[in-house]
Design a protein around this motif. Structure first.
Motif, mmCIF file in Angstrom:
data_model
loop_
_atom_site.group_PDB
_atom_site.id
_atom_site.type_symbol
_atom_site.label_atom_id
_atom_site.label_comp_id
_atom_site.label_asym_id
_atom_site.label_seq_id
_atom_site.Cartn_x
_atom_site.Cartn_y
_atom_site.Cartn_z
ATOM 1 N N ALA A 1 -5.796 -2.860 -6.961
ATOM 2 C CA ALA A 1 -6.944 -2.424 -7.623
ATOM 3 C C ALA A 1 -7.718 -1.232 -6.981
ATOM 4 O O ALA A 1 -8.122 -0.349 -7.871
ATOM 5 C CB ALA A 1 -7.914 -3.542 -7.618
ATOM 6 N N ALA A 2 -7.387 -1.099 -5.567
ATOM 7 C CA ALA A 2 -8.086 0.127 -5.042
ATOM 8 C C ALA A 2 -7.178 1.525 -5.441
ATOM 9 O O ALA A 2 -7.771 2.656 -5.638
ATOM 10 C CB ALA A 2 -8.064 0.123 -3.538
ATOM 11 N N GLU A 3 -5.777 1.284 -5.466
ATOM 12 C CA GLU A 3 -4.977 2.465 -5.811
ATOM 13 C C GLU A 3 -5.277 2.741 -7.221
ATOM 14 O O GLU A 3 -5.341 4.085 -7.665
ATOM 15 C CB GLU A 3 -3.556 1.867 -5.394
ATOM 16 N N ASN A 4 -5.434 1.962 -8.042
ATOM 17 C CA ASN A 4 -5.897 2.103 -9.426
ATOM 18 C C ASN A 4 -7.117 2.990 -9.718
ATOM 19 O O ASN A 4 -7.171 3.955 -10.215
ATOM 20 C CB ASN A 4 -5.952 0.782 -10.396
ATOM 21 N N ALA A 5 -8.063 2.553 -8.809
ATOM 22 C CA ALA A 5 -9.472 3.118 -8.857
ATOM 23 C C ALA A 5 -9.227 4.519 -8.455
ATOM 24 O O ALA A 5 -9.947 5.545 -9.220
ATOM 25 C CB ALA A 5 -10.478 2.525 -8.094
ATOM 26 N N ALA A 6 -8.343 4.930 -7.434
ATOM 27 C CA ALA A 6 -8.247 6.280 -6.783
ATOM 28 C C ALA A 6 -7.362 7.149 -8.046
ATOM 29 O O ALA A 6 -7.845 8.266 -8.092
ATOM 30 C CB ALA A 6 -7.278 6.148 -5.624
ATOM 31 N N LEU A 7 -6.353 6.349 -8.511
ATOM 32 C CA LEU A 7 -5.763 7.244 -9.641
ATOM 33 C C LEU A 7 -6.594 7.495 -11.155
ATOM 34 O O LEU A 7 -6.568 8.493 -11.306
ATOM 35 C CB LEU A 7 -4.541 6.351 -10.008
ATOM 36 N N ILE A 8 -7.486 6.654 -11.158
ATOM 37 C CA ILE A 8 -8.238 6.991 -12.208
ATOM 38 C C ILE A 8 -9.197 8.167 -12.006
ATOM 39 O O ILE A 8 -9.757 8.885 -12.589
ATOM 40 C CB ILE A 8 -9.250 5.645 -12.599
ATOM 41 N N TYR B 1 -2.306 -20.477 -4.930
ATOM 42 C CA TYR B 1 -3.188 -19.392 -4.487
ATOM 43 C C TYR B 1 -2.269 -18.881 -3.449
ATOM 44 O O TYR B 1 -1.761 -19.702 -2.562
ATOM 45 C CB TYR B 1 -4.392 -19.729 -4.260
ATOM 46 N N SER B 2 -2.355 -17.711 -3.230
ATOM 47 C CA SER B 2 -1.565 -16.955 -2.138
ATOM 48 C C SER B 2 -2.115 -15.807 -1.593
ATOM 49 O O SER B 2 -2.767 -14.994 -2.377
ATOM 50 C CB SER B 2 -0.103 -16.505 -2.546
ATOM 51 N N PHE B 3 -2.475 -15.792 -0.169
ATOM 52 C CA PHE B 3 -3.223 -14.933 0.377
ATOM 53 C C PHE B 3 -2.507 -13.628 0.503
ATOM 54 O O PHE B 3 -3.214 -12.483 -0.042
ATOM 55 C CB PHE B 3 -3.578 -15.310 1.933
ATOM 56 N N GLU B 4 -1.270 -13.383 0.338
ATOM 57 C CA GLU B 4 -0.537 -12.099 0.314
ATOM 58 C C GLU B 4 -0.693 -11.525 -1.237
ATOM 59 O O GLU B 4 -0.916 -10.379 -1.422
ATOM 60 C CB GLU B 4 0.823 -12.435 0.429
ATOM 61 N N ARG B 5 -0.765 -12.361 -2.177
ATOM 62 C CA ARG B 5 -0.894 -11.881 -3.550
ATOM 63 C C ARG B 5 -2.409 -11.531 -3.547
ATOM 64 O O ARG B 5 -2.387 -10.565 -4.281
ATOM 65 C CB ARG B 5 -0.875 -13.147 -4.528
ATOM 66 N N GLU B 6 -3.535 -12.173 -3.028
ATOM 67 C CA GLU B 6 -4.628 -11.613 -3.083
ATOM 68 C C GLU B 6 -5.050 -10.106 -2.598
ATOM 69 O O GLU B 6 -5.561 -9.234 -2.998
ATOM 70 C CB GLU B 6 -5.757 -12.465 -2.589
ATOM 71 N N LEU B 7 -4.285 -10.050 -1.392
ATOM 72 C CA LEU B 7 -4.305 -8.580 -0.855
ATOM 73 C C LEU B 7 -3.414 -7.503 -1.439
ATOM 74 O O LEU B 7 -4.044 -6.613 -1.799
ATOM 75 C CB LEU B 7 -3.478 -8.822 0.684
#
Length: 95
Positions: free
Chosen positions: A55-62, A43-49
């Protein structure tokens, strides 16, 4: 030195070179997974960020894509209905 002897020496040198390349590549391939698994955390905190940012960028693009689709539908409707709507607007202006 006859040509056959030179050919045999070259052939042996090439075979020895290929063997050396294979041995080195096997050692490198055998050591890489052990090092990679030791260095890579589960588990990596950087990967989670990064995952949340994507995910936020994907939602904005949708959302943006939906807006573009609505505009395209409006433009298609105007392009198709233009002749009758334009005629109605001209008649409305004459009256």
């Amino acid at each position: 030195m006859p040509a056959e002897v030179g050919f045999l020496i070259g052939l042996l040198a090439g075979a020895a070179g290929m063997w050396l390349v294979q041995v080195c590549s096997r050692r490198g391939a055998a050591s890489e997974p052990a090092e990679a698994s030791a260095e890579t955390p589960v588990y990596s905190f950087e990967r989670e960020l990064e995952s949340r940012r994507l995910a936020a960028e994907n939602a904005a693009l949708i959302t943006q894509m939906e807006d573009v689709r609505e505009r395209l539908a409006t433009l298609e409707r105007l392009a198709i209905d233009r002749s009758t709507r334009l005629a109605d607007e001209i008649e409305a202006l004459r009256a």
